[in-house]
Write a protein that holds these residues in place. Structure first.
Motif, PDB file in Angstrom:
ATOM      1  N   ARG A  30     -34.272  15.840  15.613  1.00  0.00           N
ATOM      2  CA  ARG A  30     -33.714  15.172  14.437  1.00  0.00           C
ATOM      3  C   ARG A  30     -32.461  15.899  13.946  1.00  0.00           C
ATOM      4  O   ARG A  30     -31.935  15.620  12.881  1.00  0.00           O
ATOM      5  CB  ARG A  30     -34.764  15.124  13.320  1.00  0.00           C
ATOM      6  CG  ARG A  30     -36.002  14.313  13.674  1.00  0.00           C
ATOM      7  CD  ARG A  30     -37.036  14.387  12.560  1.00  0.00           C
ATOM      8  NE  ARG A  30     -36.512  13.929  11.288  1.00  0.00           N
ATOM      9  CZ  ARG A  30     -36.286  14.705  10.238  1.00  0.00           C
ATOM     10  NH1 ARG A  30     -36.520  15.985  10.296  1.00  0.00           N
ATOM     11  NH2 ARG A  30     -35.822  14.199   9.118  1.00  0.00           N
ATOM     12  N   ILE A  57     -28.955  17.193  13.024  1.00  0.00           N
ATOM     13  CA  ILE A  57     -27.607  16.637  12.854  1.00  0.00           C
ATOM     14  C   ILE A  57     -26.651  17.566  13.585  1.00  0.00           C
ATOM     15  O   ILE A  57     -26.655  18.768  13.346  1.00  0.00           O
ATOM     16  CB  ILE A  57     -27.218  16.612  11.361  1.00  0.00           C
ATOM     17  CG1 ILE A  57     -28.183  15.756  10.554  1.00  0.00           C
ATOM     18  CG2 ILE A  57     -25.783  16.149  11.183  1.00  0.00           C
ATOM     19  CD1 ILE A  57     -28.058  15.959   9.054  1.00  0.00           C
ATOM     20  N   ARG A  60     -27.159   8.378  -3.045  1.00  0.00           N
ATOM     21  CA  ARG A  60     -26.847   9.796  -2.888  1.00  0.00           C
ATOM     22  C   ARG A  60     -27.157  10.311  -1.483  1.00  0.00           C
ATOM     23  O   ARG A  60     -26.547  11.278  -1.048  1.00  0.00           O
ATOM     24  CB  ARG A  60     -27.541  10.641  -3.957  1.00  0.00           C
ATOM     25  CG  ARG A  60     -29.017  10.884  -3.720  1.00  0.00           C
ATOM     26  CD  ARG A  60     -29.308  12.379  -3.574  1.00  0.00           C
ATOM     27  NE  ARG A  60     -30.715  12.579  -3.289  1.00  0.00           N
ATOM     28  CZ  ARG A  60     -31.167  12.946  -2.099  1.00  0.00           C
ATOM     29  NH1 ARG A  60     -30.355  13.153  -1.111  1.00  0.00           N
ATOM     30  NH2 ARG A  60     -32.453  13.091  -1.904  1.00  0.00           N
ATOM     31  N   ASP A  63     -30.000  20.592   6.369  1.00  0.00           N
ATOM     32  CA  ASP A  63     -29.363  19.882   5.285  1.00  0.00           C
ATOM     33  C   ASP A  63     -30.512  19.384   4.409  1.00  0.00           C
ATOM     34  O   ASP A  63     -31.148  18.369   4.715  1.00  0.00           O
ATOM     35  CB  ASP A  63     -28.538  18.714   5.838  1.00  0.00           C
ATOM     36  CG  ASP A  63     -27.718  18.056   4.747  1.00  0.00           C
ATOM     37  OD1 ASP A  63     -28.200  18.019   3.593  1.00  0.00           O
ATOM     38  OD2 ASP A  63     -26.604  17.588   5.034  1.00  0.00           O
ATOM     39  N   LEU A 116     -30.703  18.064   1.587  1.00  0.00           N
ATOM     40  CA  LEU A 116     -30.552  16.793   0.865  1.00  0.00           C
ATOM     41  C   LEU A 116     -30.768  15.611   1.791  1.00  0.00           C
ATOM     42  O   LEU A 116     -31.066  14.510   1.357  1.00  0.00           O
ATOM     43  CB  LEU A 116     -29.177  16.724   0.204  1.00  0.00           C
ATOM     44  CG  LEU A 116     -28.976  17.792  -0.878  1.00  0.00           C
ATOM     45  CD1 LEU A 116     -27.561  17.769  -1.404  1.00  0.00           C
ATOM     46  CD2 LEU A 116     -29.971  17.605  -2.008  1.00  0.00           C
ATOM     47  N   MET A 117     -30.630  15.842   3.073  1.00  0.00           N
ATOM     48  CA  MET A 117     -30.924  14.782   4.039  1.00  0.00           C
ATOM     49  C   MET A 117     -32.249  15.047   4.744  1.00  0.00           C
ATOM     50  O   MET A 117     -32.679  14.238   5.553  1.00  0.00           O
ATOM     51  CB  MET A 117     -29.808  14.689   5.077  1.00  0.00           C
ATOM     52  CG  MET A 117     -28.499  14.221   4.459  1.00  0.00           C
ATOM     53  SD  MET A 117     -27.192  14.155   5.669  1.00  0.00           S
ATOM     54  CE  MET A 117     -27.698  12.725   6.607  1.00  0.00           C
ATOM     55  N   ALA A 118     -32.838  16.206   4.453  1.00  0.00           N
ATOM     56  CA  ALA A 118     -34.107  16.606   5.059  1.00  0.00           C
ATOM     57  C   ALA A 118     -34.039  16.551   6.581  1.00  0.00           C
ATOM     58  O   ALA A 118     -34.936  16.052   7.251  1.00  0.00           O
ATOM     59  CB  ALA A 118     -35.259  15.746   4.533  1.00  0.00           C
ATOM     60  N   ARG A 119     -32.932  17.062   7.108  1.00  0.00           N
ATOM     61  CA  ARG A 119     -32.790  17.122   8.569  1.00  0.00           C
ATOM     62  C   ARG A 119     -32.176  18.451   8.976  1.00  0.00           C
ATOM     63  O   ARG A 119     -31.259  18.937   8.302  1.00  0.00           O
ATOM     64  CB  ARG A 119     -31.882  15.978   9.064  1.00  0.00           C
ATOM     65  CG  ARG A 119     -32.586  14.636   9.155  1.00  0.00           C
ATOM     66  CD  ARG A 119     -31.613  13.559   9.557  1.00  0.00           C
ATOM     67  NE  ARG A 119     -31.142  13.726  10.937  1.00  0.00           N
ATOM     68  CZ  ARG A 119     -30.197  12.955  11.489  1.00  0.00           C
ATOM     69  NH1 ARG A 119     -29.638  11.987  10.792  1.00  0.00           N
ATOM     70  NH2 ARG A 119     -29.829  13.150  12.735  1.00  0.00           N
TER      71      ARG A 119
END
Lengths: 350, 118, 349
Positions: free
Chosen positions: B14, B16, B56, C258, C260-263
């Motif tokens: 997952r 990024i 957000r 991250d 805030l994106m939980a990734r």
């Protein structure tokens, strides 16, 4: 590399070892533990004692929530008692998870004397043995690290590609339980471990410091034991393999049963499922243990020490180093009788 | 590739990977509404949104995890009530931003599919 | 019976100021302005402390050299005697008299002391996972400040501007692992300021700031934070870097979440800058063999922070960041305050 590693050195006893084997290493790499004992006794002249009464540390059961902590502690205290009864105080552990578990237990006892007292009671009740703690406890790779230069002095081979004269590019992989829980119990600590790079450089090779070097191999008992969960396990090995691929390593060396096993076997699985190969020139990357690495430079017969039991073929590597082997005898027993070749072998020979 | 089945699926990560993020859309939007980058992820917009949009979390997606094939489907349900803009402590024109993002995404899609722009 | 109050002249008092950073300079200037005789010590041969190594100061980007010149110009007073290159290690205080020692040697005597020994930067090697001291392209915020001051071309590789840089907030702050639970307060704004400088110097360089919380508390700080986001397009990513490693091109691969994106997230950068926190100075002076430090943080412990900057021993005052993380204006104000408190103490004892 940095001098900072020097702050993580530990006391490693210099002789008179009590050796405890691993449950799974004897199946994964059946020659490795005997090889270790042979190197210690016959190459380095050390005294090593093995006790037929020693048992599993229950590590696998403990990590999968099958064996309760107090049972594990009692079993471990029995191993320590056996050692003291035989007159030894330096414990050498073959398995990284056992080593981590012993370290954790000793730490818990240190911080909780009540618990220690309770376990001593259980031990006396169950076995009638006397509770004792080891004076020195190390992992088997620590001993090889301590005597790396002595081994280099009597080595027959160097970790050098004889065709190019270049040092072999070697990935080191340290089991999580070796130092991540207690960095001070590992040579070089947890972040920049030195224990295997020490061997690699002392024997002429070169360590590959690739981005995912410190990442777990993914073995994780829970991940592996349940078939459906193995996808998590292999995904972690894949992260490592992808990260090391551009460096074109000649081999990997691991000091942990699970890591050496899975970095090896998952390469086959990844080729079967996704068609991915991570070594140079369309070949997979051989994986050996620390003892096997020592055995190779010391000139042992590759088939005597069990290198044929790895999934990824090692012949290329043996050729690079210049180690003699008889291809005919790869799958022969000690008497020279052929015992049959593994079924899948044709597929993954690239 | 044989795709042999061993009884388990290799889990896709997952993670990024910012190294491969396409920032052209974010840059495009910033040319018109620079303020959108001042978002501090306070969540006021999400808390008041009647359409259930997490504005957000769409913004960091756009900023860091955007690839040309990423869609921001929740924005489609925005009915432009403007409440999010009313509560935003950073003064981001979220209502306009919502339209702008969808327009930009659509025109990129049109270009990709060879549909002439209106 | 009424006793006649002694008439006191300021110049009958000798006061020692230890340290010559913003707090020490301000204390010396103020004490001299009151009229007291000042003995001014610093372990270095020139005044200014860490200010000498800074490039520009937040939030308004004044040049540190100009600020320092302004400070030192005012410290040219006949009442201030400079004893630079002298490390004071301890103070023996008895009957209102203080003897200053440099190890075993007596170097001075005075009526009151202001300690302004400042702080040290956290040793980033202790956070091993970031690889400071291992990887050449992992540097600290003071390292970057020196680079910005002495020539930012050092950030280029083979003449090519960096493509990306990342800053890690809270290195050596708010971290129970290393026993530093406090917030160093100034690292956030330092990271914001330095990120902006990088974006100005190298407009094509992407900049990522990994933070736990942005604590832009000071005047003008929040405004600078917003500028950093909006005008300079600096990516603020909420998540602590868990690991940094080097790839084949000697670039640094950063792993974080991250949140805030939980990734989980990965980014490759040319430089990783660790925003190191403030820790008690290793040259903290002892008073009558006691360290006088707060058991939690190690900084000087004020006897009553509401009342002033006095340490437990009367007549000895703390100024600046030796009492805890402080900005330059705060340290300067604290130095001025300590001088007045010393004067009040001497005239009322």
């Amino acid at each position: 590399m940095s001098k900072y590693w020097k702050e993580y050195q530990k006391e490693i006893a210099d002789d008179n070892y009590f050796y405890v084997r691993s449950c799974i290493r004897q199946n994964f790499f059946p020659g490795a533990e005997n090889l270790f004992i042979d190197i210690l006794r016959n190459k380095l002249g050390k005294t090593v004692f093995e006790d037929a009464d020693h048992t599993t540390c229950t590590g696998i059961g403990y990590h999968t929530d099958i064996v309760p902590l107090e049972t594990t502690m009692t079993v471990v205290s029995r191993q320590f008692a056996l050692m003291m009864e035989k007159g030894y105080e330096n414990l050498v552990v073959s398995c990284v998870t056992s080593f981590g578990l012993y370290s954790e237990i000793l730490d818990m006892w240190k911080h909780n004397p009540e618990l220690k007292k309770k376990i001593a009671g259980y031990l006396a009740e169950a076995t009638g043995r006397k509770f004792m703690e080891p004076k020195n406890m190390v992992h088997a790779s620590d001993i090889l690290y301590k005597y790396r230069n002595d081994i280099a002095a009597i080595a027959k081979h160097k970790l050098v590609n004889r065709h190019t004269g270049e040092p072999l590019k070697i990935v080191d992989h340290i089991g999580c339980h070796y130092a991540k829980t207690f960095p001070e119990r590992g040579v070089g600590g947890a972040e920049f471990p030195q224990v295997l790079t020490g061997l690699i450089t002392a024997w002429g090779g070169q360590t590959v410091d690739y981005p995912e070097r410190r990442h777990c191999c993914g073995f994780g008992f829970r991940n592996y034991l349940v078939q459906e969960n193995r996808g998590y396990s292999i995904a972690q090995s894949k992260i490592k393999l992808e990260s090391m691929k551009p460096y074109e390593p000649d081999l990997m060396v691991a000091n942990c049963p699970g890591c050496a096993m899975f970095l090896d076997r998952w390469q086959y699985t990844l080729e079967e499922t996704e068609g991915s190969i991570y070594g140079a020139r369309g070949r997979k990357i051989p994986v050996v243990t620390h003892e096997e690495l020592a055995g190779m430079v010391l000139g042992y017969d590759p088939w005597e020490i069990g290198l044929q039991t790895h999934q990824v073929e090692v012949e290329d590597l043996l050729d690079k180093i210049g180690i003699d082997y008889n291809p005919e005898l790869k799958y022969a027993d000690r008497k020279g009788n052929l015992i049959g070749e593994p079924e899948m072998i044709q597929h993954h020979l690239c | 590739m044989s795709g042999k089945n061993f009884g388990f699926v290799i889990k896709a990560g997952r993670q990024i990977d910012i190294d491969v993020t396409d920032s052209t859309l974010a840059d495009d939007i910033a040319l018109e509404v620079g303020a959108w980058r001042a978002c501090i992820s306070c969540g006021s917009c999400v808390a008041t949104c009647p359409a259930g949009i997490s504005f957000r979390s769409e913004l960091p997606t756009l900023n860091r995890a955007f690839q040309h094939n990423v869609e921001l489907p929740t924005l489609k349900s925005c009915f432009l009530c403007g409440k999010c803009q009313l509560v935003c402590p950073r003064g981001i024109p979220t209502r306009y931003l919502s339209i702008l993002i969808m327009q930009k995404l659509q025109s990129r899609k049109n270009v990709a599919e060879g549909i002439p722009s209106v | 019976m009424l006793t006649e109050k002694k008439h006191t002249e300021p110049n009958q008092f000798r006061i020692a100021v230890i340290g010559s950073g913003p707090a020490g300079i301000s204390a010396a200037i103020s004490a001299a302005a009151i009229g007291m005789e000042v003995d001014w010590y610093d372990k270095e041969s020139r005044p200014g402390g860490k200010l000498n190594d800074y490039h520009q100061l937040f939030p308004d980007r004044e040049f540190a050299d100009l600020v320092l010149d302004d400070f030192t110009g005012k410290a040219d007073s006949i009442r201030i005697k400079k004893h630079f290159g002298t490390t004071i290690t301890r103070i023996e205080s008895a009957n209102g008299q203080n003897v200053l020692y440099s190890n075993t040697e007596v170097v001075g005597r005075c009526d009151s002391v202001i300690v302004a020994t400042g702080f040290d930067f956290f040793d980033a090697r202790i956070k091993e996972e970031f690889g400071y001291g291992i990887y050449d392209h992992v540097i600290t915020s003071p390292d970057l400040e020196k680079i910005l001051k002495t020539g930012h071309d050092q950030l280029k590789k083979g003449g090519i501007a960096p493509e990306s840089m990342a800053f890690v907030h809270c290195v050596g702050s708010r971290d129970q692992q290393i026993g530093i639970n406090y917030c160093s307060r100034l690292c956030c704004i330092t990271g914001i300021k330095q990120a902006i400088e990088i974006r100005e110097l190298f407009p094509s360089c992407k900049v990522y700031n990994f933070y736990i919380d942005i604590r832009a508390f000071g005047s003008g700080y929040e405004e600078l934070y917003r500028q950093a986001q909006e005008k300079y397009n600096i990516h603020f990513i909420r998540g602590r870097v868990s690991e940094a490693s080097e790839n084949q091109q000697n670039r640094i691969v950063v792993k974080a979440e991250d949140t805030l994106m939980a990734r989980p997230l990965k980014v490759t950068v040319d430089w990783l800058v660790l925003l190191v926190g403030m820790v008690p100075s290793c040259t903290q002076v002892s008073v009558n063999q006691a360290q006088c430090s707060d058991p939690e943080t190690g900084f000087y412990q004020l006897q009553n922070p509401f009342a002033g900057s006095g340490l437990e021993k009367p007549g000895i005052f703390s100024a600046g960041a030796c009492g805890g993380p402080m900005s330059i204006p705060e340290a300067a104000a604290s130095g001025r305050s300590a001088a007045i408190e010393a004067w009040q103490y001497l005239t009322s004892r």
